[in-house]
Structures are given as structure tokens and as C-alpha cells.
Design a protein around this motif. Structure first.
Motif, PDB file in Angstrom:
ATOM      1  N   PHE A  38       0.850  -1.195   0.000  1.00 23.64           N
ATOM      2  CA  PHE A  38       0.000   0.000   0.000  1.00 23.64           C
ATOM      3  C   PHE A  38       0.885   1.244   0.000  1.00 23.64           C
ATOM      4  N   GLU A  39       1.884   1.261   0.875  1.00 17.56           N
ATOM      5  CA  GLU A  39       2.781   2.417   0.951  1.00 17.56           C
ATOM      6  C   GLU A  39       3.635   2.533  -0.304  1.00 17.56           C
ATOM      7  N   LEU A  40       4.224   1.422  -0.726  1.00 18.88           N
ATOM      8  CA  LEU A  40       5.093   1.422  -1.902  1.00 18.88           C
ATOM      9  C   LEU A  40       4.385   1.970  -3.143  1.00 18.88           C
ATOM     10  N   LEU A  41       3.124   1.601  -3.316  1.00 14.23           N
ATOM     11  CA  LEU A  41       2.394   1.936  -4.543  1.00 14.23           C
ATOM     12  C   LEU A  41       1.466   3.133  -4.382  1.00 14.23           C
ATOM     13  N   ASP A  42       1.563   3.790  -3.245  1.00 12.62           N
ATOM     14  CA  ASP A  42       0.775   4.986  -2.976  1.00 12.62           C
ATOM     15  C   ASP A  42      -0.729   4.720  -3.051  1.00 12.62           C
TER      16      ASP A  42
END
Length: 194
Positions: free
Chosen positions: A93-97
Motif C-alpha cells: 500500500f505504501e510502496l504503490l501509494d
């Protein structure tokens, strides 16, 4: 004339879904899955095949729930990337915004940025070889308001869902509509003009 390609996982189109689940530590995860589709009308059910080694596999079994976020075609790179890293060691979730949102009915997260979301309760699962086929009963369908038509129905053109072609391993989007279902074929079925 046809050319035989042998046994392959082939159907066109395949959806490009983002499957959401919480792992045993409560961390949200998403993964890309294309081996999926509607499998029942009443109750509404959608099935998805997930390989045994995927981090989401055991999470779905443990939580008995998952979500399907339907990415739009402009999210193709992010959706593809969600299937290239493991939730074991990456917060995708964080990596791919993408923003994880806890489902209101299913114990699973979904991606807030996607135009359509399904919340599902695990109804049953079947080991089929390399994959387990998870059948989820649809508890709710959420559609972004800007993706609804004038009658309040999901508009495929506004959702612009990401599609996948399994054998060529390419992503696609929708083309132009061809006609209304159960009307376009009336004449061909001998039921009069449409």
C-alpha cells in the motif's frame, strides 16, 4: 483452421483485480490476481485463484474474508507492481501509494483510490493444484460516485477497468460498447428485432 496451443490458463479478458487481506499481524496487503470472475448470482459470489505460496493465501484462510479493488486502466503500472513484490517483506500500500481502508463488512482492506470495490466473506475454497480457488460471497459493492451513470449504475467507461490477457501477458482497457445484453441478440435468437 486453428492452431493448437495445448492446455493453457486462457480466457479473454481476465480481470486485473487487487485482492486485499490482513495478515496474522493485522498488516494490510494487496496482490494482483487475474484468475478470477463472477461464479454465482444468488448469493452473489466472485471467485479468485491464488497460488499457495502467495502471502495473501493464508491470510484469506485465517481471516475468512478478502476484498477486490478494481483498478482503472491508468493504474496499470501500480496494479502490475502489486503482483511483483511480496507482502511478507513489503508494505505494498505504501510502496504503490494506495490508501488502505478497512472494509465495513469484511475483515479486509481495500485501496481507496480504485473506482470500484467488493467486500467478500470467504464462502468456500478448493485446492486445484498450484492454486486455491477462493469463492467469496459479495457483502457489498462500493462504486466511486464519479463512476456512476445518470441512473446510479456503475458505468464501465467511467470505471475504465484494467484487463489482462493471460497468454500474451499484456494489460488492456475496454473498447467501445457494442450493444445491450439480452437485447443485441434478439434477432439472432429468433426473438424479433432489438
Amino acid at each position: 483452421m486453428f492452431t493448437s496451443l495445448g492446455p493453457l490458463p486462457f480466457a479473454l479478458p481476465a480481470p486485473a483485480f487487487l485482492i486485499g487481506s490482513y495478515d496474522r499481524d493485522g498488516r494490510p496487503n494487496i496482490m494482483t490476481a487475474a484468475w478470477a470472475g463472477i461464479c454465482c448470482s444468488r448469493p452473489p459470489c466472485v471467485g479468485v485463484g491464488i497460488a499457495h505460496e502467495r502471502w495473501s493465501h493464508d491470510s484469506i484462510l485465517e481471516r475468512q474474508a478478502f476484498t477486490i479493488s478494481i483498478p482503472s486502466a491508468d493504474m496499470a503500472a501500480r496494479a502490475d507492481a502489486a503482483g511483483m513484490r511480496s507482502g511478507r517483506d513489503t508494505d505494498k500500500f505504501e510502496l504503490l501509494d494506495f490508501t488502505p481502508v478497512k472494509g465495513s463488512l469484511a475483515d479486509a482492506p481495500y485501496a481507496a483510490e480504485c473506482p470500484a470495490v467488493l467486500e467478500l466473506r470467504l464462502r468456500e475454497h478448493h485446492d486445484l493444484g498450484t492454486h486455491t480457488f477462493f469463492i467469496g460471497e459479495v457483502l457489498d459493492v462500493k462504486i466511486r460516485e464519479d463512476c456512476l451513470d445518470a441512473k446510479g449504475k456503475p458505468d464501465p467507461a467511467l470505471i475504465n477497468p484494467l484487463l489482462f490477457a493471460p497468454v500474451s501477458r499484456t494489460y488492456w482497457n475496454l473498447g467501445a460498447p457494442l450493444g445491450k445484453g439480452f437485447a443485441l441478440g434478439k434477432e439472432a435468437a429468433g426473438l424479433g428485432r432489438h
